[in-house]
Design an enzyme around this catalytic site. Structure first.
Site, mmCIF file in Angstrom:
data_model
loop_
_atom_site.group_PDB
_atom_site.id
_atom_site.type_symbol
_atom_site.label_atom_id
_atom_site.label_comp_id
_atom_site.label_asym_id
_atom_site.label_seq_id
_atom_site.Cartn_x
_atom_site.Cartn_y
_atom_site.Cartn_z
ATOM 1 N N ALA A 1 -4.107 7.297 -4.801
ATOM 2 C CA ALA A 1 -2.756 6.806 -5.089
ATOM 3 C C ALA A 1 -2.912 5.308 -5.346
ATOM 4 O O ALA A 1 -2.903 4.491 -4.409
ATOM 5 C CB ALA A 1 -1.841 7.094 -3.912
ATOM 6 N N THR B 1 0.845 -1.196 0.000
ATOM 7 C CA THR B 1 0.000 0.000 0.000
ATOM 8 C C THR B 1 0.883 1.250 0.000
ATOM 9 O O THR B 1 2.082 1.146 -0.283
ATOM 10 C CB THR B 1 -0.988 -0.022 1.187
ATOM 11 O OG1 THR B 1 -1.919 1.056 1.050
ATOM 12 C CG2 THR B 1 -0.299 0.096 2.539
ATOM 13 N N ASN B 2 0.328 2.427 0.271
ATOM 14 C CA ASN B 2 1.131 3.658 0.310
ATOM 15 C C ASN B 2 0.575 4.594 1.379
ATOM 16 O O ASN B 2 -0.353 4.236 2.100
ATOM 17 C CB ASN B 2 1.155 4.310 -1.076
ATOM 18 C CG ASN B 2 -0.244 4.639 -1.547
ATOM 19 O OD1 ASN B 2 -0.921 5.487 -0.978
ATOM 20 N ND2 ASN B 2 -0.707 3.947 -2.580
ATOM 21 N N ARG B 3 1.127 5.783 1.445
ATOM 22 C CA ARG B 3 0.843 6.669 2.578
ATOM 23 C C ARG B 3 -0.381 7.557 2.391
ATOM 24 O O ARG B 3 -0.631 8.439 3.206
ATOM 25 C CB ARG B 3 2.044 7.582 2.834
ATOM 26 C CG ARG B 3 3.310 6.862 3.209
ATOM 27 C CD ARG B 3 4.432 7.878 3.365
ATOM 28 N NE ARG B 3 5.738 7.254 3.333
ATOM 29 C CZ ARG B 3 6.301 6.636 4.374
ATOM 30 N NH1 ARG B 3 5.663 6.586 5.506
ATOM 31 N NH2 ARG B 3 7.489 6.095 4.262
ATOM 32 N N SER B 4 -1.144 7.385 1.326
ATOM 33 C CA SER B 4 -2.307 8.267 1.115
ATOM 34 C C SER B 4 -3.337 8.079 2.233
ATOM 35 O O SER B 4 -3.704 6.952 2.576
ATOM 36 C CB SER B 4 -2.943 7.971 -0.243
ATOM 37 O OG SER B 4 -4.148 8.685 -0.356
#
Ligand code: PMT
Length: 407
Positions: A275, A208-211
């Site tokens: 994102a 996943t990512n930091r959004s």
């Protein structure tokens, strides 16, 4: 949005009247001019002084109180109001409003005003479920009143059910939505993708990512407050969903793709702030991967579909580009390559900009070549600057793209 809006807040006699003070305070903090009218029963729970101290304005409590400069000006208050908010609204006040009774300043103002009315009920669950109340609520809705809540939960009596006063953010969101319903996006359907996607590796791990979802939700709220019907396709986020919009929760990029394709069939504007993970594991292992099983681990990834490139239709297509270098060049290349009408180049190297913060530093680039470089702003401000451009494109004869149908 609430700057200099004249809001008449009617407070009736419920234990939730104390929450009316928080509501009044948040309205004032949002820039509204708040005039409070209290019923006699409300004053059994909270004093007029509380509201006077919060609003810095006289509080109306009595038709005939000669010491109050507002007591005989209820019609003026009714005329000047941009919105009448009744919160908390008891079963009794709802019945009186439905019948058009005008025996106190609050009901009289409600009868005299042409301003839209928002009602936030608060009562015991059995009272709210009673067919008499249901009929009164239906009657008021049919006349255009908008209801915020009630919420479900534990009441002061100990009963659990419908009847809790809606939380302040929900009531304020409803007020903003009602005040903005004839705005420049009225009649438009805006679809916003927000947050990250999660690509499963095994039952407990994901890529996943930091959004956080904050940028997308700010756009959704701003579009709602300018009159749009809004659908949000939200990846897994920890911030609360916005009120007054349709939410479609998704996890993976493939789920987001399906949801975007469905929503885009009937939309005027698609804004992809999400994102989206560019890659996903080729296979998600069915059991938790144990570190004892192997000394190193290689996960084979396959490319996810590029949603914004694939989705086609006669809507305005807006993308975001979070960049760490060559901001304008990379964003312009995405604008062209992904056939967008407009891209928001997001400088995520600037302090307090980008992922999981409340501010953003962006440059808006249009297909026409027009560039709007903005300073660091709150995400709410960025959302409105972006929607100003979107609204202009919607009305410009050359702005609306004619594209092939959605696959
Ligand atoms: O959620 P927050 O914490 O508030 O953070 C906001 C944000 C930083 C995530 C947001 O402002 C932002 O910049 N989003 C774009 C993230 C990004 O880097 O996108 P991209 O450059 O990978 O993709 C460009 C565009 O294509 C985006 O509109 C994206 O949604 C879309 N895309 C990308 C990949 C993919 N497989 N499908 C897509 O549709």
């Amino acid at each position: 949005m609430l700057s200099n809006k004249r809001i008449v807040l009617g407070v009736s006699g419920s234990i939730a009247a104390y929450k009316g003070a928080d509501l009044a305070s948040k309205l004032v903090q949002s820039g509204a001019i708040v005039d409070v009218i209290m019923t006699k029963a409300a004053m059994e729970f909270v004093t007029p002084l509380t509201f006077r101290a919060i609003t810095h304005r006289p509080v109306v409590t009595d038709w005939y109180d000669s010491s109050s400069e507002l007591s005989i000006q209820h019609v003026q208050l009714a005329e000047e109001a941009d919105l009448l908010l009744v919160a908390p609204a008891t079963a009794d006040i709802i019945a009186k409003l439905a019948l058009g009774i005008a025996d106190d300043p609050l009901c009289g103002t409600a009868l005299a005003t042409r301003a839209p009315m928002v009602i936030a009920p608060a009562m015991d669950a059995n009272m709210y479920d009673n067919p008499a109340t249901a009929e009164n609520v239906a009657k008021l809705k049919s006349r255009g009143a908008v209801f915020a809540g009630p919420g479900f939960g534990r009441m002061a009596s100990g009963l659990i059910g419908h009847g809790r006063l809606a939380e302040t953010p929900e009531i304020i969101a409803t007020v903003r939505q009602v005040l903005g319903r004839h705005g420049d996006l009225a009649g438009k359907h805006v679809v916003v993708s927000s947050g990250p996607t999660e690509e499963p590796i095994d039952p407990v791990r994901v890529i996943t990512n930091r959004s956080s979802g904050k940028m997308g939700f700010a756009i959704a709220e701003a579009a709602r407050d300018r009159g749009a019907r809004v659908t949000v396709i939200a990846g897994p986020v920890s911030v609360p969903y916005p009120f007054g919009v349709d939410i479609i929760p998704v996890h993976t990029a493939l789920e987001m793709r399906d949801a975007v394709f469905t929503a885009a069939r009937a939309c005027d504007v698609l804004i992809m702030t999400a994102a989206v993970a560019d890659y996903r594991p080729v296979t998600a292992v069915g059991r938790k991967i144990k570190k004892e099983d192997m000394a190193s681990l290689t996960i084979e990834l396959t490319k996810n579909p590029d949603i914004i490139s694939e989705v086609k239709g006669s809507f305005i297509k807006v993308g975001f580009a979070a960049e760490t270098e060559e901001l304008l060049r990379n964003a312009q290349s995405k604008l062209r390559g992904k056939e967008m009408d407009l891209i928001v180049a997001n400088d995520v190297t600037a302090p307090n900009s980008g992922f999981n913060v409340d501010t953003n530093k962006v440059t808006i680039i249009e297909r026409s070549g027009e560039i709007l470089d903005l300073p660091l702003m709150t995400k709410d401000e960025v959302a409105n600057k972006l929607l100003d451009r979107v609204a202009a494109l919607l009305t410009s004869p050359s702005g609306r793209p004619a594209k092939a149908g959605t696959p």
